[in-house]
Scaffold this active site. Structure first.
Site, PDB file in Angstrom:
ATOM      1  N   SER A   1      -0.538  -6.834  -7.043  1.00  0.00           N
ATOM      2  CA  SER A   1      -1.321  -5.853  -7.787  1.00  0.00           C
ATOM      3  C   SER A   1      -1.683  -6.376  -9.183  1.00  0.00           C
ATOM      4  O   SER A   1      -2.403  -7.358  -9.309  1.00  0.00           O
ATOM      5  CB  SER A   1      -0.559  -4.523  -7.845  1.00  0.00           C
TER       6      SER A   1
ATOM      7  N   ASP B   1      -5.822   0.665   1.043  1.00  0.00           N
ATOM      8  CA  ASP B   1      -5.566   0.359  -0.365  1.00  0.00           C
ATOM      9  C   ASP B   1      -6.875   0.474  -1.139  1.00  0.00           C
ATOM     10  O   ASP B   1      -7.869  -0.141  -0.751  1.00  0.00           O
ATOM     11  CB  ASP B   1      -4.997  -1.055  -0.483  1.00  0.00           C
TER      12      ASP B   1
ATOM     13  N   HIS C   1      -1.162   0.010  -0.317  1.00  0.00           N
ATOM     14  CA  HIS C   1      -0.829  -0.759  -1.507  1.00  0.00           C
ATOM     15  C   HIS C   1       0.686  -0.714  -1.745  1.00  0.00           C
ATOM     16  O   HIS C   1       1.309   0.335  -1.632  1.00  0.00           O
ATOM     17  CB  HIS C   1      -1.554  -0.161  -2.719  1.00  0.00           C
TER      18      HIS C   1
END
Length: 312
Positions: A156, A251, A281
């Protein structure tokens, strides 16, 4: 694909807890909630050696955690940057991911506790991350790692930082990197993607939480166009280390991660792109409860080993 049953069960558990959305909390409370959720997932995997220390940074000391595998070394190394939207997350929230990668890839992992926003806005996280990468290369002998076998990686926000420092290392001509592991990376603050619209809510990371992170991290709209924040906007992506990019079907960041992979390919950078269907995610950090998280970590470790072995 439909949502993976293990993911659905986990989302139902989170809903049952009744925790407020991160974007409704002050940053410190959001950090505490994230630590609690991360700490409740699984037992720590044993590794040969784990040490905590600090290194000199641009604005004070930077905490790092160094994981070592079995064997005399010197070991190849992964410099790891945790996720959390540049606002939350720390060495502890991503401890088990680092432990698993240390064992599976047979490499040292250097996890970096870069400064967080909003106390330290963009580009503080970038500065700390590159400083830590340079420090690891310069202290390779002390760390018992191989300077010619260093990779970067993260999830991320950490994937964002990994992509950025890889470009910074190329610009500076050092340190030389063998691979970049980008797990569902944020790559473009200016993007208005289909995946952001499709997965805006209900799948752990939401559009509102991304706005929360963006507003805390960036100083202004101009920052969004800076490739230090949005690596997809860099004009030149050639000459970068090979990349292994993992995305998740459900996601909001799926499309920008895949768009970055395509841009790297266009620049003749070797890229392996793997989308995990039915996933959300953060699923690698949930590997204790999600089988595909385990599989993804195994694939990432295999890619690391392959990249390191090419330098023999």
């Amino acid at each position: 694909m439909v949502l993976d049953p293990q993911v659905k069960a986990l989302l139902d558990q989170l809903k049952a807890i009744g925790a407020p959305p991160l974007e409704q909390l002050p940053p410190e409370q959001a950090r505490q909630l994230f630590r609690m959720l991360a700490g409740s997932r699984e037992e720590k995997e044993a590794v040969h050696q784990v040490t905590n220390q600090t290194i000199p940074g641009p604005d004070g000391e930077i905490p790092i955690r160094v994981y070592k595998p079995e064997g005399a070394g010197p070991h190849p190394a992964l410099v790891f940057f945790h996720g959390g939207g540049w606002v939350i997350g720390d060495l502890d929230t991503h401890d088990n991911v680092c432990r698993v990668l240390t064992n599976l890839a047979g490499c040292a992992v250097i996890s970096v506790d870069y400064r967080l926003a909003p106390e330290h806005k963009f580009p503080a996280a970038v500065e700390d991350s590159f400083t830590a990468l340079e420090w690891a290369a310069e202290h390779a002998e002390d760390l018992n790692i191989e300077r010619k076998k260093i990779a970067v990686g993260g999830d991320s926000a950490g994937g964002n930082l990994s992509a950025v420092v890889a470009m910074m290392a190329r610009e500076k001509g050092m340190p030389s990197l063998v691979c970049q592991l980008l797990f569902y990376p944020a790559t473009d603050f200016t993007a208005d993607t289909e995946s952001m619209r499709e997965n805006a809510e209900g799948y752990f990371l939401t559009r509102e939480s991304m706005n929360f992170f963006r507003n805390h991290y960036l100083n202004n709209e101009e920052d969004a166009n800076n490739w230090y924040a949005s690596p997809s906007l860099a004009e030149n992506l050639s000459g970068l280390p090979e990349a292994f990019i993992i995305t998740a079907e459900y996601d909001p960041l799926r499309d920008e991660g895949e768009a970055y992979a395509h841009r790297l390919k266009e620049a003749n950078v070797p890229v392996t792109l793997k989308r995990y269907d039915g996933m959300i995610h953060g699923f690698l950090s949930m590997a204790g409860q999600i089988d595909q998280g385990k599989t993804a970590l195994q694939e990432a470790a295999h890619k690391l080993r392959s990249s390191f072995n090419k330098q023999e």
